[in-house]
Scaffold this active site. Structure first.
Site, PDB file in Angstrom:
ATOM      1  N   ARG A  16       0.835  -1.204   0.000  1.00  0.00           N
ATOM      2  CA  ARG A  16       0.000   0.000   0.000  1.00  0.00           C
ATOM      3  C   ARG A  16       0.868   1.252   0.000  1.00  0.00           C
ATOM      4  O   ARG A  16       2.078   1.176   0.180  1.00  0.00           O
ATOM      5  CB  ARG A  16      -0.975  -0.024   1.187  1.00  0.00           C
ATOM      6  N   GLY A  17       0.197   2.418  -0.179  1.00  0.00           N
ATOM      7  CA  GLY A  17       0.935   3.665  -0.317  1.00  0.00           C
ATOM      8  C   GLY A  17       1.231   3.840  -1.802  1.00  0.00           C
ATOM      9  O   GLY A  17       1.720   2.908  -2.454  1.00  0.00           O
ATOM     10  N   CYS A 125      -2.043   9.276   7.900  1.00  0.00           N
ATOM     11  CA  CYS A 125      -1.808   8.050   7.143  1.00  0.00           C
ATOM     12  C   CYS A 125      -0.329   7.664   7.199  1.00  0.00           C
ATOM     13  O   CYS A 125       0.376   8.020   8.149  1.00  0.00           O
ATOM     14  CB  CYS A 125      -2.291   8.158   5.706  1.00  0.00           C
ATOM     15  N   ASP A 194      -2.103  10.589  -3.126  1.00  0.00           N
ATOM     16  CA  ASP A 194      -2.347   9.489  -4.070  1.00  0.00           C
ATOM     17  C   ASP A 194      -2.516  10.027  -5.472  1.00  0.00           C
ATOM     18  O   ASP A 194      -2.251   9.332  -6.451  1.00  0.00           O
ATOM     19  CB  ASP A 194      -3.596   8.705  -3.654  1.00  0.00           C
ATOM     20  N   LYS A 230       2.559  11.333  -9.439  1.00  0.00           N
ATOM     21  CA  LYS A 230       1.257  11.291  -8.759  1.00  0.00           C
ATOM     22  C   LYS A 230       0.323  12.365  -9.307  1.00  0.00           C
ATOM     23  O   LYS A 230      -0.816  12.494  -8.851  1.00  0.00           O
ATOM     24  CB  LYS A 230       1.454  11.443  -7.258  1.00  0.00           C
TER      25      LYS A 230
HETATM   26  C1  RUB Z   1      -2.036   5.700   1.477  1.00  0.00           C
HETATM   27  C2  RUB Z   1      -2.056   7.195   1.477  1.00  0.00           C
HETATM   28  C3  RUB Z   1      -0.726   7.870   1.411  1.00  0.00           C
HETATM   29  C4  RUB Z   1      -0.389   8.129  -0.069  1.00  0.00           C
HETATM   30  C5  RUB Z   1       1.047   8.603  -0.242  1.00  0.00           C
HETATM   31  O1  RUB Z   1      -3.317   5.126   1.405  1.00  0.00           O
HETATM   32  O2  RUB Z   1      -3.079   7.830   1.441  1.00  0.00           O
HETATM   33  O3  RUB Z   1      -0.771   9.105   2.082  1.00  0.00           O
HETATM   34  O4  RUB Z   1      -0.543   6.942  -0.801  1.00  0.00           O
HETATM   35  O5  RUB Z   1       1.926   7.629   0.218  1.00  0.00           O
HETATM   36  P1  RUB Z   1      -3.450   3.530   1.474  1.00  0.00           P
HETATM   37  P2  RUB Z   1       3.430   7.481  -0.350  1.00  0.00           P
HETATM   38  O6  RUB Z   1      -2.898   3.099   2.777  1.00  0.00           O
HETATM   39  O7  RUB Z   1      -4.937   3.310   1.342  1.00  0.00           O
HETATM   40  O8  RUB Z   1      -2.695   2.974   0.287  1.00  0.00           O
HETATM   41  O9  RUB Z   1       4.082   8.806  -0.092  1.00  0.00           O
HETATM   42  O10 RUB Z   1       4.004   6.362   0.439  1.00  0.00           O
HETATM   43  O11 RUB Z   1       3.326   7.189  -1.819  1.00  0.00           O
END
Ligand code: RUB
Length: 309
Positions: A16-17, A125, A194, A230
């Site tokens: 995730r992320g 998050c 995201d 993004k």
């Molecule tokens: C993750 C989320 C993070 C972004 C950015 O949501 O909202 O803030 O994805 O993350 P989920 P990164 O847990 O539902 O995937 O900077 O790691 O890309």
């Protein structure tokens, strides 16, 4: 990891992320290309397109996912043999992963400049880009303190507080609804994204918009850390970013829900923070005000207008 395993892991949020999702998808595509036994280039391309569709269909909101897949699939715009196509896919995949890892490091360097000694930060998050900035500021010897939210319903805040704790950063763990209560103690909100629309609106974990609203009222700056992949090219044509709504089970156990026939559980995973509540977006190419989101899409994503349709 196999294509189907990666797709399942992204869907279940084991991976995730937005950044990690993008890299995992690209690795899966590369692995698929490496092992794909195709008799001719056209079959190779069709099989790759099928794989790309499986990956991009896993989570709809993280624009990093289709952007990353697209950047690899560009390798198939022109090719003469299966081997040439395979090599081109592998080269582009390696390039994307390298770019992504460096982008996160660069964002940390740039973002840390906006954090001052003594700052109290709030994050929501678990974003590797946002956390990267906070960890880098700490590494530079700045004395900082962080408020981290719990992040209902999946509890990603737990991953965040573990990372902050391991780094030795003083951290306050709060429930999501306590943000307004503490916002006056906070100097700076740091979150990830995201997706970022052409108008500078930021899509991030559900609750981000409420936090940004509270921050705006308290005159607390909101900084978003996000790699250029993004940014969402299709929003130029007015396309809206789809907000993923996940299983109600994540919010209320089914056994309880069945006893409440008049109750419908809603579980959107993300929300949209209007550009007016965002002070700065830190990308690997530099920090920009949200109003300049279009320039990122134009200068760094390289989408041709016909690909947008
Ligand atoms: C993750 C989320 C993070 C972004 C950015 O949501 O909202 O803030 O994805 O993350 P989920 P990164 O847990 O539902 O995937 O900077 O790691 O890309």
């Amino acid at each position: 990891m196999l294509l189907s395993e990666t797709a399942a892991s992204i869907k279940s949020m084991e991976i995730r992320g937005a950044g990690r999702i993008a890299r995992a998808a690209v690795e899966a595509l590369a692995d698929y290309a490496r092992n794909l036994d195709a008799s001719d280039p056209e079959t190779f391309k069709q099989e790759m397109l099928r794989a790309a569709d499986i990956l991009t269909g896993t989570r709809p909101t993280a624009v990093s996912l289709p952007n990353a897949v697209r950047s690899v699939m560009r390798a198939l715009d022109s090719f003469e043999s299966v081997e040439a196509a395979r090599d081109a896919v592998l080269a582009r995949a390696a390039e994307f992963i390298d770019h992504s890892e460096h982008a996160v490091e660069r964002i940390a360097e740039i973002g840390a400049r906006h954090i001052s000694d003594g700052d109290v930060l709030l994050t929501h998050c678990n974003s590797e880009a946002a956390l990267g900035c906070i960890l880098e500021a700490h590494r530079q010897g700045k004395e900082i303190e962080v408020y981290a939210t719990e992040v209902r319903p999946r509890g990603q805040g737990l991953i965040t507080i573990r990372t902050l704790n391991d780094a030795g950063i003083r951290t306050n763990y709060i429930v999501d609804s306590a943000v307004r209560y503490f916002i006056n103690d906070v100097d700076l909100v740091f979150v990830g994204a995201d997706a970022i629309a052409v108008n500078g609106a930021v899509v991030n974990k559900i609750g981000t918009a409420q936090i940004a609203h509270a921050a705006s009222e308290a005159r607390t700056n909101v900084i978003v850390a996000a790699e250029t992949y993004k940014f969402a090219p299709k929003t130029i044509l007015g396309e809206l970013i789809e907000i993923e709504e996940r299983d109600p089970d994540e919010v209320l156990p089914r056994a309880v829900a069945v006893e409440l026939p008049f109750v419908r559980v809603r579980n959107p995973a993300f929300d949209v923070t209007p550009a007016e509540y965002v002070d700065l977006i830190v990308t690997e190419q530099g920090a920009i005000p949200p109003g300049l989101a279009y320039t990122v899409i134009r200068d760094y994503l390289g989408w041709k207008i016909e690909e947008l349709r």
